[in-house]
Design a protein around this motif. Structure first.
Motif, PDB file in Angstrom:
ATOM      1  N   VAL A  51       0.838  -1.211   0.000  1.00  0.00           N
ATOM      2  CA  VAL A  51       0.000   0.000   0.000  1.00  0.00           C
ATOM      3  C   VAL A  51       0.874   1.263   0.000  1.00  0.00           C
ATOM      4  O   VAL A  51       0.494   2.273  -0.600  1.00  0.00           O
ATOM      5  CB  VAL A  51      -1.049   0.034   1.138  1.00  0.00           C
ATOM      6  N   ASN A  52       2.040   1.199   0.635  1.00  0.00           N
ATOM      7  CA  ASN A  52       2.932   2.365   0.614  1.00  0.00           C
ATOM      8  C   ASN A  52       3.434   2.656  -0.808  1.00  0.00           C
ATOM      9  O   ASN A  52       3.549   3.814  -1.205  1.00  0.00           O
ATOM     10  CB  ASN A  52       4.120   2.165   1.553  1.00  0.00           C
ATOM     11  N   CYS A  53       3.717   1.602  -1.557  1.00  0.00           N
ATOM     12  CA  CYS A  53       4.141   1.795  -2.957  1.00  0.00           C
ATOM     13  C   CYS A  53       2.995   2.370  -3.790  1.00  0.00           C
ATOM     14  O   CYS A  53       3.198   3.256  -4.622  1.00  0.00           O
ATOM     15  CB  CYS A  53       4.615   0.480  -3.572  1.00  0.00           C
ATOM     16  N   LEU A  54       1.767   1.870  -3.542  1.00  0.00           N
ATOM     17  CA  LEU A  54       0.603   2.357  -4.285  1.00  0.00           C
ATOM     18  C   LEU A  54       0.355   3.836  -3.988  1.00  0.00           C
ATOM     19  O   LEU A  54      -0.012   4.605  -4.869  1.00  0.00           O
ATOM     20  CB  LEU A  54      -0.614   1.500  -3.905  1.00  0.00           C
ATOM     21  N   ALA A  55       0.588   4.238  -2.748  1.00  0.00           N
ATOM     22  CA  ALA A  55       0.351   5.624  -2.342  1.00  0.00           C
ATOM     23  C   ALA A  55       1.529   6.539  -2.676  1.00  0.00           C
ATOM     24  O   ALA A  55       1.453   7.754  -2.457  1.00  0.00           O
ATOM     25  CB  ALA A  55       0.070   5.682  -0.848  1.00  0.00           C
ATOM     26  N   GLY A  56       2.604   5.966  -3.179  1.00  0.00           N
ATOM     27  CA  GLY A  56       3.779   6.784  -3.498  1.00  0.00           C
ATOM     28  C   GLY A  56       4.580   7.187  -2.271  1.00  0.00           C
ATOM     29  O   GLY A  56       5.391   8.110  -2.327  1.00  0.00           O
ATOM     30  N   LEU A  57       4.369   6.489  -1.155  1.00  0.00           N
ATOM     31  CA  LEU A  57       5.149   6.778   0.059  1.00  0.00           C
ATOM     32  C   LEU A  57       6.503   6.084   0.011  1.00  0.00           C
ATOM     33  O   LEU A  57       7.441   6.494   0.686  1.00  0.00           O
ATOM     34  CB  LEU A  57       4.393   6.313   1.315  1.00  0.00           C
ATOM     35  N   GLU A  58       6.568   4.989  -0.739  1.00  0.00           N
ATOM     36  CA  GLU A  58       7.835   4.279  -0.936  1.00  0.00           C
ATOM     37  C   GLU A  58       7.988   4.036  -2.436  1.00  0.00           C
ATOM     38  O   GLU A  58       6.991   3.882  -3.142  1.00  0.00           O
ATOM     39  CB  GLU A  58       7.810   2.910  -0.242  1.00  0.00           C
ATOM     40  N   ALA A  59       9.249   3.981  -2.899  1.00  0.00           N
ATOM     41  CA  ALA A  59       9.504   3.718  -4.314  1.00  0.00           C
ATOM     42  C   ALA A  59       9.436   2.216  -4.566  1.00  0.00           C
ATOM     43  O   ALA A  59       9.853   1.423  -3.725  1.00  0.00           O
ATOM     44  CB  ALA A  59      10.881   4.244  -4.684  1.00  0.00           C
ATOM     45  N   VAL A  60       8.894   1.812  -5.719  1.00  0.00           N
ATOM     46  CA  VAL A  60       8.867   0.388  -6.064  1.00  0.00           C
ATOM     47  C   VAL A  60      10.267  -0.042  -6.490  1.00  0.00           C
ATOM     48  O   VAL A  60      11.097   0.792  -6.880  1.00  0.00           O
ATOM     49  CB  VAL A  60       7.866   0.081  -7.215  1.00  0.00           C
ATOM     50  N   THR A  61      10.515  -1.338  -6.429  1.00  0.00           N
ATOM     51  CA  THR A  61      11.769  -1.882  -6.968  1.00  0.00           C
ATOM     52  C   THR A  61      11.599  -2.107  -8.467  1.00  0.00           C
ATOM     53  O   THR A  61      12.480  -1.791  -9.265  1.00  0.00           O
ATOM     54  CB  THR A  61      12.125  -3.207  -6.243  1.00  0.00           C
ATOM     55  N   SER A  62      10.445  -2.653  -8.878  1.00  0.00           N
ATOM     56  CA  SER A  62      10.086  -2.749 -10.295  1.00  0.00           C
ATOM     57  C   SER A  62       8.575  -2.824 -10.426  1.00  0.00           C
ATOM     58  O   SER A  62       7.872  -3.033  -9.435  1.00  0.00           O
ATOM     59  CB  SER A  62      10.763  -3.964 -10.944  1.00  0.00           C
ATOM     60  N   GLY A  63       8.095  -2.664 -11.651  1.00  0.00           N
ATOM     61  CA  GLY A  63       6.658  -2.670 -11.888  1.00  0.00           C
ATOM     62  C   GLY A  63       6.085  -1.270 -11.745  1.00  0.00           C
ATOM     63  O   GLY A  63       6.829  -0.300 -11.566  1.00  0.00           O
ATOM     64  N   SER A  64       4.757  -1.164 -11.824  1.00  0.00           N
ATOM     65  CA  SER A  64       4.141   0.165 -11.757  1.00  0.00           C
ATOM     66  C   SER A  64       2.852   0.166 -10.962  1.00  0.00           C
ATOM     67  O   SER A  64       2.258  -0.870 -10.683  1.00  0.00           O
ATOM     68  CB  SER A  64       3.894   0.714 -13.168  1.00  0.00           C
ATOM     69  N   ALA A  65       2.436   1.399 -10.614  1.00  0.00           N
ATOM     70  CA  ALA A  65       1.199   1.605  -9.856  1.00  0.00           C
ATOM     71  C   ALA A  65       0.525   2.872 -10.361  1.00  0.00           C
ATOM     72  O   ALA A  65       1.200   3.839 -10.719  1.00  0.00           O
ATOM     73  CB  ALA A  65       1.512   1.727  -8.366  1.00  0.00           C
ATOM     74  N   TRP A  66      -0.805   2.840 -10.404  1.00  0.00           N
ATOM     75  CA  TRP A  66      -1.610   3.993 -10.813  1.00  0.00           C
ATOM     76  C   TRP A  66      -2.674   4.305  -9.763  1.00  0.00           C
ATOM     77  O   TRP A  66      -3.290   3.376  -9.230  1.00  0.00           O
ATOM     78  CB  TRP A  66      -2.373   3.710 -12.113  1.00  0.00           C
ATOM     79  N   ILE A  67      -2.888   5.591  -9.543  1.00  0.00           N
ATOM     80  CA  ILE A  67      -4.060   6.034  -8.789  1.00  0.00           C
ATOM     81  C   ILE A  67      -4.873   6.837  -9.800  1.00  0.00           C
ATOM     82  O   ILE A  67      -4.397   7.863 -10.288  1.00  0.00           O
ATOM     83  CB  ILE A  67      -3.685   6.943  -7.604  1.00  0.00           C
ATOM     84  N   ASP A  69      -5.754   8.040 -13.149  1.00  0.00           N
ATOM     85  CA  ASP A  69      -4.926   8.080 -14.358  1.00  0.00           C
ATOM     86  C   ASP A  69      -3.482   8.446 -14.063  1.00  0.00           C
ATOM     87  O   ASP A  69      -2.683   8.635 -14.976  1.00  0.00           O
ATOM     88  CB  ASP A  69      -5.488   9.128 -15.340  1.00  0.00           C
ATOM     89  N   ASN A  70      -3.166   8.602 -12.779  1.00  0.00           N
ATOM     90  CA  ASN A  70      -1.826   9.057 -12.418  1.00  0.00           C
ATOM     91  C   ASN A  70      -0.894   7.881 -12.197  1.00  0.00           C
ATOM     92  O   ASN A  70      -1.145   7.051 -11.313  1.00  0.00           O
ATOM     93  CB  ASN A  70      -1.887   9.880 -11.130  1.00  0.00           C
ATOM     94  N   GLN A  71       0.167   7.831 -12.987  1.00  0.00           N
ATOM     95  CA  GLN A  71       1.138   6.752 -12.777  1.00  0.00           C
ATOM     96  C   GLN A  71       2.087   7.153 -11.649  1.00  0.00           C
ATOM     97  O   GLN A  71       3.036   7.913 -11.826  1.00  0.00           O
ATOM     98  CB  GLN A  71       1.915   6.434 -14.051  1.00  0.00           C
ATOM     99  N   VAL A  72       1.792   6.604 -10.488  1.00  0.00           N
ATOM    100  CA  VAL A  72       2.534   6.937  -9.258  1.00  0.00           C
ATOM    101  C   VAL A  72       4.022   6.668  -9.440  1.00  0.00           C
ATOM    102  O   VAL A  72       4.878   7.422  -8.969  1.00  0.00           O
ATOM    103  CB  VAL A  72       1.987   6.076  -8.093  1.00  0.00           C
TER     104      VAL A  72
END
Ligand SMILES: Nc1ncnc2c1ncn2[C@@H]1O[C@H](COP(=O)(O)OP(=O)(O)OP(=O)(O)O)[C@@H](O)[C@H]1O
Ligand SMILES: [Mg+2]
Length: 243
Positions: A51-67, A69-72
């Protein structure tokens, strides 16, 4: 289904000693708009990193997340700040209030900082549903922990973000206040048409959701609509046995 947020092959690992520990592995999921979704998994299954990666509180190691239309996962720090102000609301296990400010000031703080006007009618409706109306002028620090947690959750909902993320919001509460909080969260979804993702290790909490995503050892292990507590407990036991 309208999608409020999603991840694509999201992986999160942390450096530990000479190696790395993989907390979230290749998770692809969608959160449907207007639903209460639970992310259910035992302690250590990777809910908080996810959830922290989805919220942009932590950076992902790989892959992507959107909230929405915003690509976090493609945002600068400045864009992430804007995302957290306008598109995603978060509350954690322990309430994060400013004790000397009133309940009203606490609720409005993120919107004041963002320079966004507060819709008075919506504010009153939300405060009423949270049973905070008579406490709006009290210093938030004087409230019991359960009501401080209501303030934290209502504050996350007030800006009407695309997604509200609640990480173990009842984890620090006894069952009765926890139940009141879950009722309030349900009202936010059913009456106020908000989209909420609640991370929990508790099948009783997850059974209140419209849909449950099971997380086990950092991987998605199930997607269950109209869950029951018994069904979820059984599923968790099966995962333990096959692990
Ligand atoms: N900041 C961190 N640094 C190093 N490792 C971490 C960090 N955060 C999480 N991890 C690793 O990721 C794993 C999963 O994370 P975490 O324990 O937070 O999951 P969780 O499902 O949220 O658990 P809980 O129910 O206890 O909150 C941990 O066991 C740990 O190995
Ligand atoms: Mg956690």
């Amino acid at each position: 289904m309208d999608v409020a947020a999603r991840t694509l092959e999201l992986t999160k690992s942390y450096p530990v000693g000479p190696g790395r520990v993989i907390a979230v592995k290749d998770v692809t999921l969608q959160i449907h708009r207007g639903q209460l979704t639970a992310l259910l998994g035992p302690s250590g299954s990777g809910k908080t990193p996810l959830v922290n990666c989805l919220a942009g509180l932590e950076a992902v190691t790989s892959g992507s997340a959107w909230i929405g239309d915003n690509q976090v996962t493609a945002m600068t720090e400045k864009q992430l700040t804007r995302l957290r102000r306008n598109h995603v609301g978060i509350a954690f296990r322990f309430p994060t209030i400013v004790p000397t400010l009133s309940v009203r000031q606490n609720l409005q703080l993120p919107m004041s900082i963002a320079g966004r006007p507060v819709d008075g009618e919506w504010f009153d409706k939300l405060a009423k549903a949270a049973e905070l109306t008579s406490l709006l002028d009290s210093p938030a620090g004087e409230l019991p922990a359960s009501l401080q947690q209501r303030v934290s959750v209502a504050r996350a909902v007030l800006p009407r973000p695309d997604l509200v993320i609640l990480d173990e919001p009842t984890g620090n509460l006894a069952s009765q206040p926890g139940d009141g909080l879950l009722e309030f969260i349900r009202t936010c979804v059913t009456s106020f048409k908000r989209t909420v993702l609640i991370a929990t290790h508790d099948p009783t909490v997850a059974a209140r959701a419209d849909r449950v995503l099971l997380l086990y050892n950092g991987q998605l292990a199930g997607d269950i609509s109209r869950p029951t507590r018994q069904g979820l407990s059984k599923k968790l036991n099966e995962l333990h046995e096959t692990a």
